[in-house]
Design an enzyme around this catalytic site. Structure first.
Site, PDB file in Angstrom:
ATOM      1  N   LEU A  30       0.840  -1.191   0.000  1.00  0.00           N
ATOM      2  CA  LEU A  30       0.000   0.000   0.000  1.00  0.00           C
ATOM      3  C   LEU A  30       0.881   1.248   0.000  1.00  0.00           C
ATOM      4  O   LEU A  30       1.488   1.587   1.013  1.00  0.00           O
ATOM      5  CB  LEU A  30      -0.927  -0.016   1.215  1.00  0.00           C
ATOM      6  CG  LEU A  30      -1.933  -1.185   1.235  1.00  0.00           C
ATOM      7  CD1 LEU A  30      -2.716  -1.194   2.537  1.00  0.00           C
ATOM      8  CD2 LEU A  30      -2.872  -1.097   0.043  1.00  0.00           C
ATOM      9  N   GLU A  31       0.933   1.915  -1.124  1.00  0.00           N
ATOM     10  CA  GLU A  31       1.818   3.064  -1.305  1.00  0.00           C
ATOM     11  C   GLU A  31       1.094   4.392  -1.148  1.00  0.00           C
ATOM     12  O   GLU A  31       1.661   5.448  -1.404  1.00  0.00           O
ATOM     13  CB  GLU A  31       2.495   2.974  -2.676  1.00  0.00           C
ATOM     14  CG  GLU A  31       3.309   1.689  -2.839  1.00  0.00           C
ATOM     15  CD  GLU A  31       3.954   1.555  -4.215  1.00  0.00           C
ATOM     16  OE1 GLU A  31       4.000   2.565  -4.951  1.00  0.00           O
ATOM     17  OE2 GLU A  31       4.401   0.446  -4.550  1.00  0.00           O
ATOM     18  N   ASN A  32      -0.189   4.309  -0.754  1.00  0.00           N
ATOM     19  CA  ASN A  32      -0.963   5.540  -0.601  1.00  0.00           C
ATOM     20  C   ASN A  32      -1.508   5.696   0.814  1.00  0.00           C
ATOM     21  O   ASN A  32      -2.578   6.253   1.026  1.00  0.00           O
ATOM     22  CB  ASN A  32      -2.115   5.537  -1.612  1.00  0.00           C
ATOM     23  CG  ASN A  32      -1.629   5.559  -3.033  1.00  0.00           C
ATOM     24  OD1 ASN A  32      -1.146   6.577  -3.527  1.00  0.00           O
ATOM     25  ND2 ASN A  32      -1.735   4.420  -3.710  1.00  0.00           N
TER      26      ASN A  32
END
Length: 573
Positions: free
Chosen positions: A398-400
């Site tokens: 999860l990069e957000n």
């Protein structure tokens, strides 16, 4: 992780034949008198695709008003549904070859709104009949005679303006052969071959089989009782009891009927607390496999080299339910790679000792888990994918944004469902692991007892602090080792730390390093050799290994990364 850079159906009527005595008498009379007689041909159904088993082939529907449905049907597997709109009465018609000076019976089964059945161009009197609507199948029937020069008529059905949609099925234009002969009906298909039991869970068994020519569907049986159906060549039977043996078989179906059942296969569901378990090696290589085409080499899972021990399928998709995910294989983007092939390849990789997991997130993926409901939705949906496809576990990419409190709850719930065989990996960005107070780092520490490995992305980063407080720029041995040191000294076990890098210069916007730099960093951390200016205060012989984005970019570069890094990881102490 970056994404950018048919058969037809006929109704046959039984016709009485002359009794033996009458046939002998008639034959004798012909012989005695010397008369010559031409036998009258049996009536046939002259309509084509009369049951809509071949879609709308041979039919024309005004204003695209007609569509094919699979339910309800009068016979076979398909029927016509046509919807009147405005000044369009949803007329569907077909040109039918006929004989001059002949009598024909026209019939059809209808349901739904007002439905008309008729014929034009007879050369005599055109006829029609109708139904005011019915909730069940109703037969409409009329007859007509052709003129002296008539060789073709138009049969049609339509609804009425402003009324509900109507359904029609099983047309017949019964009479002398107009020249085309009766359309052959479908043949009952053969029994499916190659039935195989795949991944099992405590409550499900995945099955696959070979396609059967002429089949439009399949029935799956469990211990002789139908359990489910499928339109493809795979199915997962659910609702089973843990640690129980079952017998499965499958049959093929079409409008003509059902085949005999296949040879049975047996399978036993997993014991409670277990899943499709495959052991992760002490030192492992992780590779992300792309479920999309972004210019890298398109691969099947079977194309991924054996150097990869963990294959992260990228990516699951968010659903309308917050926290929940699903998976959609990009068959079109992957050159026709089918769901059945994908499932089979998962099983083959697992049989070879590899772990196949589902990755959540990526550069463009946004999955929010920030309350109890979304945590439960996440755990339930990921576990459902594990049951359905046989995935060994999950990767958190999860990069957000990530909420440590609720992601921890989600992963705990998932672990309780999946059992000790769960493979849990993470792929945070460098900024996420600079401090143990960060949400990603806190999550990793919260689930340390069930965590397999954190493969931080040492790319697309810029300069970062190392564990010695100095600033290091990406693209060097020091950047890899000094930043890994933060995790190694911040509470993670060395077996839970891996080095994540792009497989080629095209695999990331920045931060690519050659495989030799990766191997040097592994040596520095595990053995204290080949270090740069930064040298850790101690060695970490149980360091897990390395990760790359992606197996596809690795393939684009001729597998230079995996050929160099894979053997090196396996040689670590």
């Amino acid at each position: 992780m970056e994404r950018s850079a048919g058969s037809s159906r006929r109704r046959r009527r039984s016709r009485p034949v002359l009794g033996g005595t009458m046939a002998v008498v008639a034959a004798a009379a012909l012989t005695v008198t010397g008369l010559v007689s031409t036998a009258q041909a049996a009536d046939v159904n002259n309509a084509r695709n009369a049951g809509f088993e071949s879609g709308l082939a041979n039919w024309t529907c005004a204003g695209n008003s007609g569509a094919i449905v699979s339910s309800p049907v009068h016979g076979g597997t398909s029927a016509l549904k046509a919807t009147p709109a405005g000044q369009d009465n949803a007329k569907c018609s077909q040109a039918v070859k006929v004989k001059p000076n002949s009598t024909y019976t026209l019939s059809s089964w209808v349901q739904g709104g007002y439905a008309y059945l008729g014929v034009s161009g007879t050369g005599t009197t055109d006829v029609s009949t109708w139904s005011p609507g019915s909730s069940t199948w109703t037969k409409l029937s009329t007859s007509f005679k052709t003129g002296a020069n008539t060789t073709s008529v138009t049969v049609y059905t339509h609804g009425w303006y402003g009324q509900a949609a109507y359904l029609a099925d099983d047309f017949e234009v019964t009479g002398p052969d107009g020249g085309g002969g009766e359309e052959p009906g479908p043949v009952i298909p053969g029994a499916p071959a190659g039935l195989t039991a795949g991944a099992t869970t405590t409550s499900s068994v995945a099955l696959s089989w070979n396609a059967v020519s002429g089949a439009t569907g399949y029935k799956v049986y469990r211990d002789g009782v139908q359990a489910t159906t499928s339109t493809g060549t795979s199915a997962t039977v659910t609702g089973l009891t843990a640690d129980t043996a079952y017998q499965f078989s499958v049959s093929a179906t079409n409008a003509a009927g059902e085949s005999v059942k296949s040879a049975a296969v047996s399978a036993r569901t997993a014991k409670n607390g277990t899943g499709p378990v495959t052991t992760v090696p002490k030192h492992a290589v992780t590779g992300y496999w792309q479920n999309f085409n972004n210019g890298a080499t398109v691969q099947k899972l079977s194309d991924v080299p054996a150097d990869y021990d963990i294959i992260a399928v990228s990516f699951a998709d968010a659903t309308a339910t917050q926290g929940a995910v699903t998976f959609n294989l990009d068959t079109a983007g992957l050159n026709g790679y089918t769901d059945a092939q994908f499932r089979s390849d998962i099983k083959a990789k697992q049989a070879a000792g590899k772990n196949v997991i589902i990755s959540i997130g990526g550069e463009l993926g946004t999955v929010r888990v920030d309350n109890d409901a979304s945590a439960t939705a996440f755990a339930n949906s990921v576990y459902a994918l594990m049951q359905d496809y046989g995935f060994n576990g999950v990767d958190i990419d999860l990069e957000n944004g990530l909420n440590a409190t609720y992601m921890t709850k989600a992963l705990r719930q998932l672990s309780a469902k999946a059992g000790p065989g769960l493979v849990l990996t993470m792929a945070p960005q460098t900024i996420d692991m600079q401090s143990t107070s960060g949400e990603y780092f806190k999550t990793a520490l919260n689930v340390k007892d069930i965590l397999t490995v954190v493969n931080m992305q040492y790319y697309n980063s810029g300069s970062m602090l190392g564990c010695d407080g100095k600033v290091y720029s990406q693209g060097s041995v020091d950047f890899l080792t000094a930043l890994a040191c933060i995790q190694l000294e911040g509470g993670l076990d060395p077996s839970q730390v891996g080095i994540g890098v792009p497989a080629s210069t095209r695999g990331a916007g920045s931060g690519y390093v050659s495989p030799s730099i990766v191997n040097a960093a592994l040596d520095c951390l595990a053995k204290g050799t080949n270090c740069g200016s930064f040298k850790p205060s101690k060695t970490y012989p149980s360091l897990r290994g390395a990760m790359t984005w992606s197996t596809n970019w690795d393939a684009t570069a001729g597998f230079a990364w995996s050929k160099a890094v894979g053997p090196h990881v396996r040689s670590l102490p």
